[in-house]
Motif scaffolding. Structure first.
Motif, PDB file in Angstrom:
ATOM      1  N   LYS A   1       0.836  -1.199   0.000  1.00  0.00           N
ATOM      2  CA  LYS A   1       0.000   0.000   0.000  1.00  0.00           C
ATOM      3  C   LYS A   1       0.870   1.249   0.000  1.00  0.00           C
ATOM      4  CE  LYS A   1      -3.731  -2.388   2.238  1.00  0.00           C
ATOM      5  NZ  LYS A   1      -4.692  -2.451   3.291  1.00  0.00           N
ATOM      6  N   LEU A   2       1.902   1.231  -0.804  1.00  0.00           N
ATOM      7  CA  LEU A   2       2.776   2.394  -0.904  1.00  0.00           C
ATOM      8  C   LEU A   2       1.994   3.567  -1.456  1.00  0.00           C
ATOM      9  CD1 LEU A   2       6.034   0.919  -2.500  1.00  0.00           C
ATOM     10  CD2 LEU A   2       5.711   1.670  -0.152  1.00  0.00           C
ATOM     11  N   SER A   3       2.297   4.733  -0.964  1.00  0.00           N
ATOM     12  CA  SER A   3       1.726   5.934  -1.556  1.00  0.00           C
ATOM     13  C   SER A   3       2.885   6.763  -2.107  1.00  0.00           C
ATOM     14  CB  SER A   3       0.901   6.710  -0.528  1.00  0.00           C
ATOM     15  OG  SER A   3       1.689   7.083   0.570  1.00  0.00           O
ATOM     16  N   PHE A   4       2.683   7.268  -3.270  1.00  0.00           N
ATOM     17  CA  PHE A   4       3.737   8.019  -3.960  1.00  0.00           C
ATOM     18  C   PHE A   4       3.409   9.500  -3.934  1.00  0.00           C
ATOM     19  CE2 PHE A   4       3.699   3.750  -5.685  1.00  0.00           C
ATOM     20  CZ  PHE A   4       5.014   3.392  -5.488  1.00  0.00           C
ATOM     21  N   PRO A   5       4.398  10.367  -3.934  1.00  0.00           N
ATOM     22  CA  PRO A   5       5.807  10.020  -4.070  1.00  0.00           C
ATOM     23  C   PRO A   5       6.414   9.518  -2.764  1.00  0.00           C
ATOM     24  CG  PRO A   5       5.599  12.383  -3.846  1.00  0.00           C
ATOM     25  CD  PRO A   5       4.198  11.821  -3.872  1.00  0.00           C
ATOM     26  N   ILE A   6       7.496   8.772  -2.905  1.00  0.00           N
ATOM     27  CA  ILE A   6       8.335   8.358  -1.787  1.00  0.00           C
ATOM     28  C   ILE A   6       9.566   9.257  -1.841  1.00  0.00           C
ATOM     29  CG2 ILE A   6       9.741   6.491  -0.845  1.00  0.00           C
ATOM     30  CD1 ILE A   6       7.706   4.541  -2.064  1.00  0.00           C
ATOM     31  N   THR A   7       9.994   9.753  -0.701  1.00  0.00           N
ATOM     32  CA  THR A   7      11.080  10.729  -0.688  1.00  0.00           C
ATOM     33  C   THR A   7      12.325  10.208   0.019  1.00  0.00           C
ATOM     34  OG1 THR A   7      10.162  11.720   1.315  1.00  0.00           O
ATOM     35  CG2 THR A   7       9.513  12.713  -0.801  1.00  0.00           C
ATOM     36  N   GLY A   8      13.411  10.890  -0.248  1.00  0.00           N
ATOM     37  CA  GLY A   8      14.680  10.561   0.387  1.00  0.00           C
ATOM     38  C   GLY A   8      15.672  11.677   0.184  1.00  0.00           C
ATOM     39  N   GLY A   9      16.882  11.454   0.661  1.00  0.00           N
ATOM     40  CA  GLY A   9      17.914  12.468   0.496  1.00  0.00           C
ATOM     41  C   GLY A   9      19.169  12.114   1.262  1.00  0.00           C
ATOM     42  N   CYS A  10      20.046  13.065   1.331  1.00  0.00           N
ATOM     43  CA  CYS A  10      21.338  12.860   1.994  1.00  0.00           C
ATOM     44  C   CYS A  10      21.236  13.146   3.490  1.00  0.00           C
ATOM     45  CB  CYS A  10      22.397  13.748   1.344  1.00  0.00           C
ATOM     46  SG  CYS A  10      22.113  15.508   1.582  1.00  0.00           S
ATOM     47  N   LEU A  11      22.297  12.864   4.205  1.00  0.00           N
ATOM     48  CA  LEU A  11      22.349  13.045   5.657  1.00  0.00           C
ATOM     49  C   LEU A  11      22.134  14.494   6.083  1.00  0.00           C
ATOM     50  CD1 LEU A  11      22.975  11.866   8.488  1.00  0.00           C
ATOM     51  CD2 LEU A  11      25.400  12.234   7.970  1.00  0.00           C
ATOM     52  N   CYS A  12      22.729  15.441   5.356  1.00  0.00           N
ATOM     53  CA  CYS A  12      22.633  16.843   5.772  1.00  0.00           C
ATOM     54  C   CYS A  12      21.405  17.563   5.226  1.00  0.00           C
ATOM     55  CB  CYS A  12      23.913  17.594   5.389  1.00  0.00           C
ATOM     56  SG  CYS A  12      24.132  17.874   3.614  1.00  0.00           S
ATOM     57  N   GLY A  13      20.676  16.944   4.306  1.00  0.00           N
ATOM     58  CA  GLY A  13      19.458  17.539   3.775  1.00  0.00           C
ATOM     59  C   GLY A  13      19.657  18.467   2.591  1.00  0.00           C
ATOM     60  N   VAL A  14      20.877  18.642   2.128  1.00  0.00           N
ATOM     61  CA  VAL A  14      21.141  19.504   0.967  1.00  0.00           C
ATOM     62  C   VAL A  14      20.522  18.922  -0.298  1.00  0.00           C
ATOM     63  CG1 VAL A  14      23.003  20.325  -0.555  1.00  0.00           C
ATOM     64  CG2 VAL A  14      23.187  20.614   1.913  1.00  0.00           C
ATOM     65  N   ILE A  15      20.505  17.586  -0.413  1.00  0.00           N
ATOM     66  CA  ILE A  15      19.937  16.920  -1.588  1.00  0.00           C
ATOM     67  C   ILE A  15      18.695  16.157  -1.181  1.00  0.00           C
ATOM     68  CG2 ILE A  15      20.319  15.191  -3.384  1.00  0.00           C
ATOM     69  CD1 ILE A  15      23.286  15.940  -3.280  1.00  0.00           C
ATOM     70  N   ARG A  16      17.624  16.349  -1.948  1.00  0.00           N
ATOM     71  CA  ARG A  16      16.356  15.650  -1.735  1.00  0.00           C
ATOM     72  C   ARG A  16      15.873  15.122  -3.074  1.00  0.00           C
ATOM     73  NH1 ARG A  16      14.922  13.658   2.476  1.00  0.00           N
ATOM     74  NH2 ARG A  16      12.725  13.992   2.075  1.00  0.00           N
ATOM     75  N   PHE A  17      15.223  13.955  -3.037  1.00  0.00           N
ATOM     76  CA  PHE A  17      14.651  13.374  -4.245  1.00  0.00           C
ATOM     77  C   PHE A  17      13.308  12.750  -3.931  1.00  0.00           C
ATOM     78  CE2 PHE A  17      17.222   9.937  -2.419  1.00  0.00           C
ATOM     79  CZ  PHE A  17      16.334   8.863  -2.438  1.00  0.00           C
ATOM     80  N   SER A  18      12.539  12.484  -4.977  1.00  0.00           N
ATOM     81  CA  SER A  18      11.298  11.732  -4.819  1.00  0.00           C
ATOM     82  C   SER A  18      11.216  10.716  -5.940  1.00  0.00           C
ATOM     83  CB  SER A  18      10.068  12.650  -4.820  1.00  0.00           C
ATOM     84  OG  SER A  18       9.841  13.181  -6.101  1.00  0.00           O
ATOM     85  N   ILE A  19      10.523   9.623  -5.649  1.00  0.00           N
ATOM     86  CA  ILE A  19      10.269   8.603  -6.671  1.00  0.00           C
ATOM     87  C   ILE A  19       8.761   8.436  -6.774  1.00  0.00           C
ATOM     88  CG2 ILE A  19      12.485   7.415  -6.493  1.00  0.00           C
ATOM     89  CD1 ILE A  19      11.232   5.437  -4.578  1.00  0.00           C
TER      90      ILE A  19
END
Length: 146
Positions: free
Chosen positions: A9-27
């Motif tokens: 039951k995944l809901s999109f987008p799913i997010t992530g990023g680096c340890l410091c938060g400078v880079i963020r992405f979504s799938i």
């Protein structure tokens, strides 16, 4: 759903990023595959005995913030990381420009995705014990059956 998705039951987008938060992405889709990699380059680039990766079509990934820096670890492969904190984020292969591999641990909720198999087990650390029943390949999965 692919068999590597723990929560159907995944809901999109799913997010992530680096340890410091400078880079963020979504799938915006579940990965079409995921693996554990034991190769020396993954070990050296992450500082861990094994890396967990998930694979997407390029258009399924959006970079929301920041820019990944890349290191050419071979003449055909590029490892992406945060230039500020050094977090491992991505992997690309020149022969497959339509795909992008992301580090499962970079997800905000990495427990959602689990790998399907192990690759490059010929480089596995002898003290790292595997307790799962997943298929194992001494090299890449394309190099033959486990």
């Amino acid at each position: 759903m692919p068999n590597n998705v723990r929560n159907t039951k995944l809901s999109f987008p799913i997010t992530g990023g680096c340890l410091c938060g400078v880079i963020r992405f979504s799938i915006n889709a579940a990965p079409f595959d995921a693996d554990y990699c034991h190769c020396r380059r993954c070990q050296q680039s992450t500082g861990a005995p094994v890396s967990a990766w998930m694979d997407f079509k390029l258009e399924e990934v959006s970079w929301l913030k920041g820019q990944v820096k890349e290191f050419a670890s071979t003449d055909k492969t590029f490892r992406g990381f945060c230039g500020d904190c050094g977090s491992t984020l991505s992997f690309r292969h020149r022969d497959y420009p339509q795909y992008l591999t992301l580090a499962i641990a970079a997800l905000d909720n990495p427990e959602l995705i689990s790998p399907n198999y192990h690759i490059y087990t010929s480089s596995q650390m002898p003290w790292f014990n595997l307790c799962d029943e997943l298929p194992r390949y001494p090299g890449s999965r394309n190099q033959g059956n486990p």
